[in-house]
Design a protein around this motif. Structure first.
Motif, mmCIF file in Angstrom:
data_model
loop_
_atom_site.group_PDB
_atom_site.id
_atom_site.type_symbol
_atom_site.label_atom_id
_atom_site.label_comp_id
_atom_site.label_asym_id
_atom_site.label_seq_id
_atom_site.Cartn_x
_atom_site.Cartn_y
_atom_site.Cartn_z
ATOM 1 N N ASP A 78 0.847 -1.187 0.000
ATOM 2 C CA ASP A 78 0.000 0.000 0.000
ATOM 3 C C ASP A 78 0.890 1.247 0.000
ATOM 4 O O ASP A 78 2.125 1.151 -0.081
ATOM 5 C CB ASP A 78 -0.979 -0.011 1.181
ATOM 6 N N SER A 79 0.302 2.403 0.116
ATOM 7 C CA SER A 79 1.059 3.649 -0.009
ATOM 8 C C SER A 79 2.044 3.855 1.143
ATOM 9 O O SER A 79 2.976 4.644 1.023
ATOM 10 C CB SER A 79 0.092 4.842 -0.066
ATOM 11 N N LYS A 80 1.876 3.132 2.238
ATOM 12 C CA LYS A 80 2.790 3.241 3.378
ATOM 13 C C LYS A 80 3.856 2.145 3.367
ATOM 14 O O LYS A 80 4.654 2.059 4.299
ATOM 15 C CB LYS A 80 1.998 3.181 4.691
ATOM 16 N N GLY A 81 3.839 1.317 2.343
ATOM 17 C CA GLY A 81 4.845 0.273 2.234
ATOM 18 C C GLY A 81 4.478 -1.031 2.913
ATOM 19 O O GLY A 81 5.308 -1.943 2.998
ATOM 20 N N LYS A 82 3.245 -1.158 3.394
ATOM 21 C CA LYS A 82 2.808 -2.396 4.029
ATOM 22 C C LYS A 82 2.368 -3.400 2.955
ATOM 23 O O LYS A 82 1.690 -3.038 1.995
ATOM 24 C CB LYS A 82 1.652 -2.128 4.990
ATOM 25 N N THR A 83 2.763 -4.658 3.150
ATOM 26 C CA THR A 83 2.506 -5.686 2.150
ATOM 27 C C THR A 83 1.032 -6.080 2.109
ATOM 28 O O THR A 83 0.415 -6.361 3.157
ATOM 29 C CB THR A 83 3.365 -6.930 2.422
ATOM 30 N N ASN A 86 -9.294 6.326 -8.172
ATOM 31 C CA ASN A 86 -9.850 7.692 -8.268
ATOM 32 C C ASN A 86 -8.733 8.729 -8.318
ATOM 33 O O ASN A 86 -8.765 9.744 -7.618
ATOM 34 C CB ASN A 86 -10.791 7.980 -7.090
ATOM 35 N N GLU A 87 -7.727 8.436 -9.139
ATOM 36 C CA GLU A 87 -6.577 9.309 -9.374
ATOM 37 C C GLU A 87 -5.692 9.503 -8.140
ATOM 38 O O GLU A 87 -4.788 10.342 -8.139
ATOM 39 C CB GLU A 87 -7.034 10.676 -9.899
ATOM 40 N N GLU A 88 -5.909 8.698 -7.088
ATOM 41 C CA GLU A 88 -5.061 8.762 -5.893
ATOM 42 C C GLU A 88 -4.162 7.541 -5.870
ATOM 43 O O GLU A 88 -4.628 6.408 -6.065
ATOM 44 C CB GLU A 88 -5.917 8.801 -4.632
ATOM 45 N N LEU A 89 -2.856 7.757 -5.624
ATOM 46 C CA LEU A 89 -1.904 6.649 -5.542
ATOM 47 C C LEU A 89 -2.152 5.880 -4.252
ATOM 48 O O LEU A 89 -2.007 6.413 -3.160
ATOM 49 C CB LEU A 89 -0.467 7.177 -5.564
ATOM 50 N N SER A 132 7.407 8.212 -7.113
ATOM 51 C CA SER A 132 7.236 8.912 -8.385
ATOM 52 C C SER A 132 5.859 8.742 -9.001
ATOM 53 O O SER A 132 5.412 9.590 -9.778
ATOM 54 C CB SER A 132 8.286 8.416 -9.391
ATOM 55 N N GLY A 133 5.193 7.631 -8.687
ATOM 56 C CA GLY A 133 3.906 7.360 -9.309
ATOM 57 C C GLY A 133 4.011 6.926 -10.755
ATOM 58 O O GLY A 133 3.005 6.870 -11.466
ATOM 59 N N THR A 134 5.220 6.588 -11.217
ATOM 60 C CA THR A 134 5.428 6.138 -12.588
ATOM 61 C C THR A 134 6.030 4.739 -12.595
ATOM 62 O O THR A 134 6.799 4.379 -11.687
ATOM 63 C CB THR A 134 6.366 7.086 -13.363
#
Length: 428
Positions: free
Chosen positions: A22-27, A100-103, A69-71
């Motif tokens: 996820d965005s916090k690095g949790k698996t 919804n356009e959120e990483l 980076s989101g890429t």
């Protein structure tokens, strides 16, 4: 129709490792193939950031890059040491995940190319001439003893077992034994990591046609036990013929047998002569002769003038612990010499940034080594002590490549006490 069971089945049976965070690095996802490659269980990762668990720096992680980076990062090759102390090379495709356009996270798909990489490129064996004992530049007392014992093994033509961490140069000693044994046959390497039934069957077909030569079974402890049994039957049948058999393991063979990773009969066959190789951190006097030899060969092959390290780089190399041993040192020299032009002295500005950061952290401890959440407000004392213990014990386990006995000895506690503490930490 609910497609979830189909996706779950495909994820667990596909031949590609899948790791999603996820965005916090949790698996979030960690499939069977990725477990096979990296050696972790999903339960070990689910409550911790992946950056705490893996032995590469933040800037080297493709998952971290994509989260920042989101890429996408595609066709990225990574070589690192996994939880089992095995050196792994993967080709990764890593993609950001948006909602919804959120990483909201990232997903990485890894192809294990370790065996292919070794076939195409064998580190520590890039020179065109045969590797002999005279080629080996080591000067430490422990390596002089290794060479002395290996020379005796070559004369006796008995099976040999080489014991040492990844990158210590076991394959160099194996080939030197081959050439010193006056064998006219080929030097054949069986890379046991990734070896399957087909490769072993092919070797069994090829052996009867071999006249002399050496078969080096690299890391027999990485073979599944049923293939170890087949390998034992094969080498025992050929025992006494003109073929020389050499094998290697990555840690204490007695502990490997006790943990069910090494077949006792296979160990007994190869242990006619055992030769342990110390890690580079215990024989640092071998670092600079190796570098001098590397630079000499580079000058002859490429016409460069690179000749030495400056004092600051020399001190850095001397203080660093080299967890990847000679292999890590050689790969670093490869990277350094790829960018030299007219320089004859390697200075700090020629070192990769990731190595400078990593070597700095291998020196004196700082609070960040114990307090994972150092950027936040102070934790309650009990929470702080828990995190400090968790981080310190994990560092010890990483240093000894997951070997509980060695880590416990270094920490001055019993194996049972360390196992209890690790289980307790894991449950919290």
């Amino acid at each position: 129709m609910d497609l979830t069971p189909f996706y779950q089945f495909a994820g667990e049976h596909v031949g590609v490792g899948i790791h999603a965070v996820d965005s916090k690095g949790k698996t979030i996802i960690y499939n069977n193939k990725m477990k096979e490659i990296e050696g972790f269980d999903f339960e070990e990762l689910v409550d911790r950031s992946f950056l705490e668990m893996f032995r590469f720096e933040h800037q080297e992680s493709t998952l971290a890059k994509v989260l920042q980076s989101g890429t996408p990062v595609l066709n990225s090759k990574q070589t690192y040491w996994n939880r089992k102390g095995q050196e792994i090379t993967t080709i990764n495709d890593t993609y950001p995940i948006f909602s919804n356009e959120e990483l909201i996270g990232a997903i990485e798909m890894s192809r294990d190319v370790t065996t292919l990489e070794k076939i195409v490129y064998q580190p520590l064996k890039k020179y065109e001439e045969p590797i002999t004992f005279s080629n080996i530049t080591a000067i430490s007392s422990s390596m002089r003893k290794v060479i002395e014992t290996a020379e005796k093994a070559a004369k006796a033509k008995l099976p040999v077992l080489l014991i040492g961490e990844s990158g210590t140069g076991k394959e160099l000693i194996a080939e030197a034994i081959h050439w010193a044994s006056s064998s006219d046959g080929p030097f054949y390497t069986l890379f046991c990591h990734g070896t399957d039934q087909h490769l072993l069957d092919q070797l069994m077909l090829d052996i009867p046609d071999m006249v002399g030569g050496t078969i080096y079974c690299e890391r027999i402890d990485l073979l599944p036990l049923h293939l170890q049994a087949q390998l034992f039957n094969m080498v025992e049948q050929q025992s006494g013929d003109s073929i020389c058999f050499i094998a290697s393991v990555g840690e204490d063979p007695v502990e490997l047998i006790g943990s069910g990773k090494l077949l006792k009969e296979l160990y007994y066959f190869f242990s006619a002569m055992t030769i342990p190789l110390e890690p580079l951190r215990k024989r640092k006097e071998d670092i600079f002769p190796f570098i001098a030899d590397y630079f000499s060969r580079h000058r002859m092959k490429f016409g460069s003038i690179v000749a030495e390290l400056d004092d600051e780089v020399s001190r850095l190399f001397q203080d660093y612990d080299w967890p990847g041993n000679l292999k890590e040192l050689e790969l670093l020299l490869d990277e350094i010499t790829s960018i030299v032009t007219t320089q004859d002295i390697v200075t700090m500005d020629l070192l990769p940034q990731y190595f400078k950061a990593k070597s700095k952290r291998s020196g004196k401890l700082v609070p960040e080594d114990f307090l994972v959440n150092s950027a936040k407000e102070l934790l309650p004392l009990e929470d702080y002590l828990h995190e400090a213990e968790m981080y310190y014990l994990q560092k010890a386990m990483d240093l000894y490549h997951g070997n509980v006995t060695k880590a416990a000895n270094a920490l001055g506690m019993s194996r049972q006490n360390l196992q209890y503490r690790l289980r307790k930490i894991k449950k919290k």
